[in-house]
Scaffold this motif. Structure first.
Motif, short mmCIF file in Angstrom:
data_model
loop_
_atom_site.label_atom_id
_atom_site.label_comp_id
_atom_site.label_asym_id
_atom_site.label_seq_id
_atom_site.Cartn_x
_atom_site.Cartn_y
_atom_site.Cartn_z
N SER A 69 0.74 -1.36 -0.17
CA SER A 69 -0.07 0.01 0.19
C SER A 69 0.83 1.35 0.00
N ASP A 127 -1.95 1.77 -3.53
CA ASP A 127 -3.21 1.29 -3.77
C ASP A 127 -4.37 2.31 -3.54
N THR A 186 -9.06 -5.58 -7.39
CA THR A 186 -8.17 -5.59 -6.88
C THR A 186 -8.04 -3.93 -6.52
N ASN A 188 -4.87 -2.70 -5.45
CA ASN A 188 -3.55 -2.41 -5.50
C ASN A 188 -2.99 -2.11 -6.87
#
Length: 477
Positions: A69, A127, A186, A188
């Protein structure tokens, strides 16, 4: 052993944690000491920002934390050092405003430190959740700072406009992020890049909404409408801060999202960036021509300059990103110097903001007139000043990428924009002198001297900045 490992895993985030803890400690001190806290809090905030800036510049890069992250790389390091420096100088510029009779605002430097913490999280976001957390921490601090002069109706109005439009842009960004998550599975950036290879209508719509939210933060057309009003209404030191550090952080986020989350669908976002870039350059060039308030003029000027910076991103290459980084560093330097001059526009009755108040400045204050003229020439992109090289790097990157139309429009917009910068020089050197300004404060002289000399002498030794930008740009590819 486990404790050591956890501490080592947090190492990339320690500068941000240090800033947040420092802000909390200073807030507690200010709450206890009240009006007597201002000088101590201001000095400690500046020292904290500069110390963290030095720490970041010496940290090892290419590390990630919190499951990817938070990314610590050369690109993030370059932009963080720039942001921290800009914030420190913004607090320095605000000293006169904060210590005015009847107004002691020890919260101002603390809010800037908290905003800078958010900017650093934004710059290192890996992210969509970290992106939003950083963006909102920065934005909430900026909303308060814009309206910090509670007795001033214009300041309150500026804060309200910025808050309402900022909330709208955050909503658009969140909607876009939810679409991107829905179509890729996702949050990310690396995961999105893998899943986004095939594109698709839903993902493209999500991308458009995310970029719309980011356009608001860099005040690019068509999400620019708040900029002139907030620049004019907010207290001048606040405007100086808005024009410097948050712009750098938002541009860093813009570049990282485009190049690390969506590299596989570059043709889609390049079309958006090209449109936004052209619209910003053209509007910034033409809308500023009729302005009489110098802060409002700087608002339109910033819209145009963000358009020029986006030319580099539109090329989608390492050279283009290098151009963006060099542009943002030079733009921040020019902006801080210009606002030091605007803050020096004071008479016995208080601050003045109209361009006509600069009439005959070359005869009443030759040094101030000279430095302001150099900064105006640099903003216009006239060689051999730093502003010329900033534009040169982004245009060369666009030409190398085959974007000839974008480059030609950019050059023409730059020529049109030169008119209103040169008009200020003409007012200072050829009009009949107006009443002289009050003596310039020491901290304003310091900021003006540093930025003025960097702009004037950049062409002699540009390699440290250019080489650092090249290393930072390569870390994204």
């Amino acid at each position: 052993m486990t404790e050591t490992f956890q501490f080592a895993a947090l190492a990339p985030v320690l500068p941000e944690i240090s800033l947040a803890v420092g802000a909390m400690v200073l807030l507690m001190f200010g709450a206890v000491m009240k009006d007597r806290a201002l000088n101590f809090v201001s000095v400690m905030s500046i020292l904290l920002l500069l110390a963290v800036g030095y720490w970041v510049s010496t940290m090892p890069s290419d590390k990630a934390a919190m499951g990817g992250s938070f990314i610590s790389d050369d690109f993030g390091r370059f932009m963080k050092v720039l942001t921290l420096t800009g914030s420190a100088f913004a607090i320095l510029l605000a000293r006169g405003f904060l210590t005015a009779p009847g107004r002691v605002l020890f919260e101002f430097p603390i809010l800037i430190v908290l905003a800078t913490t958010g900017m650093m999280i934004m710059i290192s976001a890996g992210d969509l959740i970290a992106l939003y957390l950083g963006l909102e921490l920065m934005s909430l601090s900026l909303y308060v700072v814009a309206a910090i002069d509670r007795e001033n109706v214009r300041s309150t109005e500026a804060g309200l406009k910025y808050f309402v439009l900022g909330a709208l842009s955050s909503g658009m960004l969140l909607y876009g992020a939810s679409l991107v998550y829905g179509f890729t599975g996702t949050v990310n950036f690396a995961g999105i890049a893998k899943e986004a290879t095939h594109g698709g209508v839903g993902l493209t719509i999500g991308l458009v909404f995310v970029l719309a939210g980011l356009c608001f933060k860099v005040s690019a057309v068509p999400f620019h409408m708040w900029t002139p009003d907030v620049y004019e209404g907010a207290p001048t030191p606040v405007t100086a801060f808005f024009a410097a550090a948050p712009k750098v952080a938002a541009m860093a986020l813009f570049v990282r999202v485009a190049l690390t989350a969506f590299p596989t669908i570059a043709p889609q976002w390049q079309q958006i960036i090209v449109f936004v870039s052209i619209a910003s350059m053209v509007l910034g060039a033409f809308a500023a021509i009729g302005q009489t308030n110098i802060k409002r003029l700087m608002g339109y000027s910033s819209i145009g300059h963000m358009g020029f910076a986006l030319v580099g991103l539109a090329s989608g290459t390492a050279d283009g990103v290098q151009g963006v980084l060099v542009y943002m560093a030079i733009y921040m330097t020019m902006t801080l110097g210009t606002f030091a001059c605007i803050l020096a526009m004071r008479r016995e009755g208080g601050s003045v903001e109209t361009i006509s108040d600069l009439a005959g400045l070359s005869r009443t204050n030759p040094a101030l007139a000279f430095f302001l003229a150099m900064l105006m020439f640099s903003l216009a992109g006239i060689p051999p000043l730093a502003g010329f090289f900033a534009k040169l790097y982004v245009f060369l990157a666009a030409i190398k990428a085959g974007m000839f139309t974008l480059s030609v429009i950019g050059v023409l917009a730059s020529v049109v924009g030169a008119y209103y910068y040169l008009r200020i020089v003409k007012v200072m050197y050829f009009d009949e002198p107006a009443q002289a300004f009050a003596p310039m404060r020491g901290e304003l002289k310091l900021v003006l001297a540093i930025s003025g000399l960097l702009v004037l002498l950049f062409f002699i030794y540009p390699s440290p900045l250019v080489n650092a930008a090249a290393v930072a740009a390569k870390s994204l590819f």
